[in-house]
Scaffold this active site. Structure first.
Site, PDB file in Angstrom:
ATOM      1  N   GLY A  36       3.089  -6.997   1.152  1.00  0.00           N
ATOM      2  CA  GLY A  36       4.113  -6.388   0.290  1.00  0.00           C
ATOM      3  C   GLY A  36       3.458  -5.621  -0.850  1.00  0.00           C
ATOM      4  CG  HIS A  37       1.251  -7.739  -3.889  1.00  0.00           C
ATOM      5  ND1 HIS A  37       0.980  -9.013  -3.447  1.00  0.00           N
ATOM      6  CD2 HIS A  37       2.012  -7.894  -4.991  1.00  0.00           C
ATOM      7  CE1 HIS A  37       1.543  -9.897  -4.260  1.00  0.00           C
ATOM      8  NE2 HIS A  37       2.181  -9.244  -5.203  1.00  0.00           N
TER       9      HIS A  37
END
Ligand code: AMP
Length: 283
Positions: A36-37
């Site tokens: 996600g990051h």
């Protein structure tokens, strides 16, 4: 890639970059990076000349009794992952560098922080907006990228940027999920195998909500009832909230007659997880 921990050095680097005509993208994180990051970072890479990420487990956004001390940290692993997506600078200050003795200024966004997580975590968003405002002044980005997974956080930051006239473009990125649908989160690492299985009910409940919406149902209550039923069918879950809100004001709505967000917060064992999905009027 360089790692900086001093505010002054970070500001000098940012100033030099701006003076040489380069654009800066910032991705604020608390580290223990996951896909996600990394997708936020890839977007930053595309949109600016220089990509800066911050890794800072921000004490002011944790309440008393929350997981500040045990929050997962692995700087060496994070550095490798960041390097892999072409991050230029990791800004990783200490808590005392960000909040030196005598610190006394906080940023408080009012209405959009009242509902949802603002109820069970009353000091959380004040900590988030304060640290993000500080990061904006330290990293001097042209653009900053946040995940829609933390939907209320994104709405709150947009409001702060508007109200305080930060000359920064805020970009939201859709939630990145594991193959089985679980929204990626650094906190997923706390889950036992049984809890992880129970945690799938959040995304499954969202799918149920989508199906009901697609069948034409617009009454929040009818949708929320089925969402709660799915989550409560797991022994290890304890609902904090399941709400249908206006996606701009984050106030509860009885009917989906405008842009809406289904927002969910659930304790699975001792781990608090959040998830959401949005509904557009014309969908
Ligand atoms: P955190 O390190 O959890 O504070 O998150 C840093 C940034 O990554 C925030 O803007 C989050 O919304 C975003 N983020 C966290 N998890 C996800 C995810 N699964 N998908 C997309 N963005 C995420």
């Amino acid at each position: 890639m360089k790692t900086l921990s001093s505010v002054k050095e970070m500001q000098e680097f940012a100033e030099d970059s701006r003076l040489s005509g380069k654009t800066i993208a910032l991705v604020p994180t608390m580290g223990f990076l996951h896909q996600g990051h990394l997708e936020l970072m890839e977007e930053g890479k595309k949109r600016a000349d220089i990509l800066i990420i911050s890794i800072f487990v921000n004490p002011t956004q944790f309440g008393v009794g929350e997981d500040l001390e045990k929050y997962p940290r692995d700087m060496e692993r994070d550095k490798k992952l960041a390097e892999g997506v072409g991050v230029d600078i990791i800004f990783a200050p200490s808590a005392s560098e960000m909040y030196p003795k005598g610190y006394q200024t906080y940023v408080n966004v009012k209405d959009v922080t009242r509902n949802l997580c603002g109820i069970s975590r009353p000091t959380h968003f004040r900590g988030v907006t304060t640290v993000v405002a500080k990061l904006f002044n330290i990293v001097k980005p042209h653009i900053a990228i946040f995940g829609e997974k933390d939907f209320q956080q994104l709405v709150t930051i947009r409001q702060m940027v508007k109200d305080l006239n930060f000359d920064i473009e805020i970009v939201g990125i859709p939630t990145v999920r594991e193959k089985d649908g679980l929204a990626m989160s650094s906190r997923n690492t706390y889950l036992t195998p049984e809890e992880r299985k129970a945690a799938l009910s959040l995304n499954q409940a969202i799918s149920i909500a989508r199906d009901i919406f697609r069948s034409g149902e617009r009454r929040s209550e009818s949708i929320l009832r089925e969402v709660k039923k799915r989550i409560e069918s797991e022994d290890l879950t304890d609902i904090d909230y399941v709400k249908m809100c206006d996606s701009q004001t984050l106030e509860d709505i009885e009917e989906i007659d405008r842009g809406a967000v289904l927002a969910i917060a659930v304790k699975v064992g001792r781990t608090r997880l959040i998830d959401n999905c949005t509904f557009e009027r014309g969908e």
